[in-house]
Design an enzyme around this catalytic site. Structure first.
Site, mmCIF file in Angstrom:
data_model
loop_
_atom_site.group_PDB
_atom_site.id
_atom_site.type_symbol
_atom_site.label_atom_id
_atom_site.label_comp_id
_atom_site.label_asym_id
_atom_site.label_seq_id
_atom_site.Cartn_x
_atom_site.Cartn_y
_atom_site.Cartn_z
ATOM 1 N N ASN A 42 0.864 -1.187 0.000
ATOM 2 C CA ASN A 42 0.000 0.000 0.000
ATOM 3 C C ASN A 42 0.900 1.236 0.000
ATOM 4 O O ASN A 42 1.499 1.567 1.022
ATOM 5 C CB ASN A 42 -0.882 -0.029 1.265
ATOM 6 C CG ASN A 42 -1.669 1.254 1.447
ATOM 7 O OD1 ASN A 42 -1.803 2.054 0.523
ATOM 8 N ND2 ASN A 42 -2.205 1.445 2.649
ATOM 9 N N LYS A 74 0.065 4.242 -0.167
ATOM 10 C CA LYS A 74 -0.603 5.419 0.417
ATOM 11 C C LYS A 74 -0.440 6.615 -0.526
ATOM 12 O O LYS A 74 -0.380 6.434 -1.741
ATOM 13 C CB LYS A 74 -0.059 5.703 1.815
ATOM 14 C CG LYS A 74 -0.009 4.462 2.697
ATOM 15 C CD LYS A 74 0.129 4.790 4.134
ATOM 16 C CE LYS A 74 0.352 3.510 4.921
ATOM 17 N NZ LYS A 74 0.056 3.650 6.319
ATOM 18 N N HIS A 98 -9.377 0.811 5.163
ATOM 19 C CA HIS A 98 -8.103 1.069 5.863
ATOM 20 C C HIS A 98 -8.377 2.007 7.039
ATOM 21 O O HIS A 98 -9.222 2.899 6.946
ATOM 22 C CB HIS A 98 -7.100 1.700 4.888
ATOM 23 C CG HIS A 98 -5.710 1.736 5.427
ATOM 24 N ND1 HIS A 98 -5.314 2.673 6.370
ATOM 25 C CD2 HIS A 98 -4.634 0.961 5.195
ATOM 26 C CE1 HIS A 98 -4.044 2.451 6.674
ATOM 27 N NE2 HIS A 98 -3.609 1.423 5.977
ATOM 28 N N GLU A 134 -6.894 4.484 8.080
ATOM 29 C CA GLU A 134 -6.751 5.919 7.766
ATOM 30 C C GLU A 134 -8.022 6.450 7.104
ATOM 31 O O GLU A 134 -8.393 7.614 7.280
ATOM 32 C CB GLU A 134 -5.521 6.131 6.863
ATOM 33 C CG GLU A 134 -4.227 5.919 7.653
ATOM 34 C CD GLU A 134 -3.042 5.481 6.815
ATOM 35 O OE1 GLU A 134 -3.084 5.566 5.578
ATOM 36 O OE2 GLU A 134 -2.050 5.016 7.425
ATOM 37 N N GLU A 149 -5.282 -5.295 10.787
ATOM 38 C CA GLU A 149 -4.282 -4.241 10.952
ATOM 39 C C GLU A 149 -4.557 -3.486 12.249
ATOM 40 O O GLU A 149 -5.354 -2.530 12.266
ATOM 41 C CB GLU A 149 -4.356 -3.258 9.781
ATOM 42 C CG GLU A 149 -4.037 -3.849 8.440
ATOM 43 C CD GLU A 149 -3.491 -2.781 7.498
ATOM 44 O OE1 GLU A 149 -2.361 -2.952 7.025
ATOM 45 O OE2 GLU A 149 -4.171 -1.776 7.276
ATOM 46 N N GLY A 191 2.357 2.005 10.760
ATOM 47 C CA GLY A 191 3.298 3.113 10.603
ATOM 48 C C GLY A 191 4.066 3.471 11.859
ATOM 49 O O GLY A 191 4.698 4.519 11.930
ATOM 50 N N SER A 251 3.434 -2.438 10.372
ATOM 51 C CA SER A 251 4.888 -2.459 10.568
ATOM 52 C C SER A 251 5.522 -3.789 10.169
ATOM 53 O O SER A 251 6.452 -4.265 10.829
ATOM 54 C CB SER A 251 5.243 -2.075 12.014
ATOM 55 O OG SER A 251 4.811 -0.754 12.273
HETATM 56 C C1 PEP Z 1 -0.749 0.077 6.098
HETATM 57 O O1 PEP Z 1 -0.740 1.233 5.716
HETATM 58 O O2 PEP Z 1 -1.679 -0.674 5.767
HETATM 59 C C2 PEP Z 1 0.343 -0.399 6.920
HETATM 60 C C3 PEP Z 1 0.251 -1.592 7.432
HETATM 61 O O3 PEP Z 1 1.396 0.458 7.104
HETATM 62 P P1 PEP Z 1 2.843 0.071 7.734
HETATM 63 O O4 PEP Z 1 3.282 -1.202 7.087
HETATM 64 O O5 PEP Z 1 3.700 1.230 7.392
HETATM 65 O O6 PEP Z 1 2.641 -0.102 9.195
#
Ligand code: PEP
Length: 267
Positions: free
Chosen positions: A25, A27, A111, A113, A183, A189, A229
């Site tokens: 992803n 973003k 997601h 976000e 997630e 992040g 992460s």
């Molecule tokens: C994500 O944006 O779905 C995500 C898991 O980000 P990160 O891997 O940076 O934690």
């Protein structure tokens, strides 16, 4: 348990035995030069992907160019969002068929976000989820608890509620392929991944909720991704867990070496 007659279910099982599903992803990160360098590197390495299915999800503006670069490679394209209507007066939105036209096979739905910064609620996510499937796009439904929900021991209940709010057995005849990404919000992040054990515990729970909705056989075939992460150094341990069928990768998906190391752990 609600045991649905198999004939009423139109899921095409994706088959866990077929390898991990690893989704990058990007973003809101993209520039033509950096995107092509990254994608060319992924395409060159793709002969070593083995049984892993690799998907990259660029921002909308970069999808057509990414599709061109990846043409002829086994890497698929995903989108980060979709609208549920086919066309019309929805300024700023992109429909499932528009995504299909530029080569999109997957879409991220829900997601954290989008839930937190753009107010996407269960009703909206449900419409997106079914509209994507109706167009032949595989939605990847994201679920996850906040830090305080975990601190209060609410994670299983929260994530189960999020799943059941979208996966509606009443709409069973509309189902096609889909994946679910666990997630935890506190892991996205932050550099602080869930431990392999925490992730496995939640994935086991999600699998049992899916079995309650669809029956064991179909629940086994739905891919459950972990996101939060994921890196080249923790992917192998996560992927070794029985119910972790792949990863949704944010930050590390824009770093060629890191992303390829994650994919290598899933082959
Ligand atoms: C994500 O944006 O779905 C995500 C898991 O980000 P990160 O891997 O940076 O934690």
């Amino acid at each position: 348990m609600l045991a649905l007659p198999l004939k009423a279910v139109s899921i095409v099982p994706m088959g866990i035995g077929k390898g991990k599903l690893i989704v990058g992803n990007w973003k809101m990160n993209s520039s033509p030069a950096a995107d092509s360098a990254l994608l060319e590197c992924f395409a060159k390495s793709s002969a070593s992907f083995g049984t892993a299915t690799v998907v990259v999800c660029p921002p909308f503006t970069a999808i057509a160019a990414a599709s061109k670069i990846l043409a002829g490679s086994p890497i698929s394209i995903g989108a980060q969002n979709v609208h549920w209507e086919a066309s019309g007066p929805f300024t700023g939105e992109i429909s499932p068929s528009m995504l299909r036209d530029v080569g999109v096979d997957y879409v991220i739905v829900g997601h954290s976000e989008r839930r937190s910064a753009f107010g996407e609620n269960d009703a909206i996510l449900s419409k997106k989820f079914y509209a994507a499937m109706a167009s032949g796009i595989t939605p990847i439904l994201c679920l996850g608890e906040s830090q305080s929900e975990r601190e209060n021991g609410l994670q299983s209940a929260v994530v189960e509620r999020q799943l059941r709010a979208v996966i509606d057995p009443q709409k069973i005849e509309h189902f096609g392929n889909f994946a679910v990404a666990y997630e935890p919000v506190w892991a996205i992040g932050t550099g602080k991944s869930a431990t392999a054990e925490e992730a496995q515990t939640m994935h086991r729970h999600l699998r049992s909720v899916l079995a309650d909705i669809f029956g064991e056989k179909f629940a086994e075939d739905i891919r459950l991704l972990y996101g939060g992460s994921v890196s080249g150094s923790n992917a192998a341990e996560l992927f070794a867990q029985k119910d972790i069928d792949g990863a949704l990768v944010g930050g590390a998906s824009r770093k060629a070496d890191e992303f390829l190391a994650i994919v290598a752990s899933g082959t």
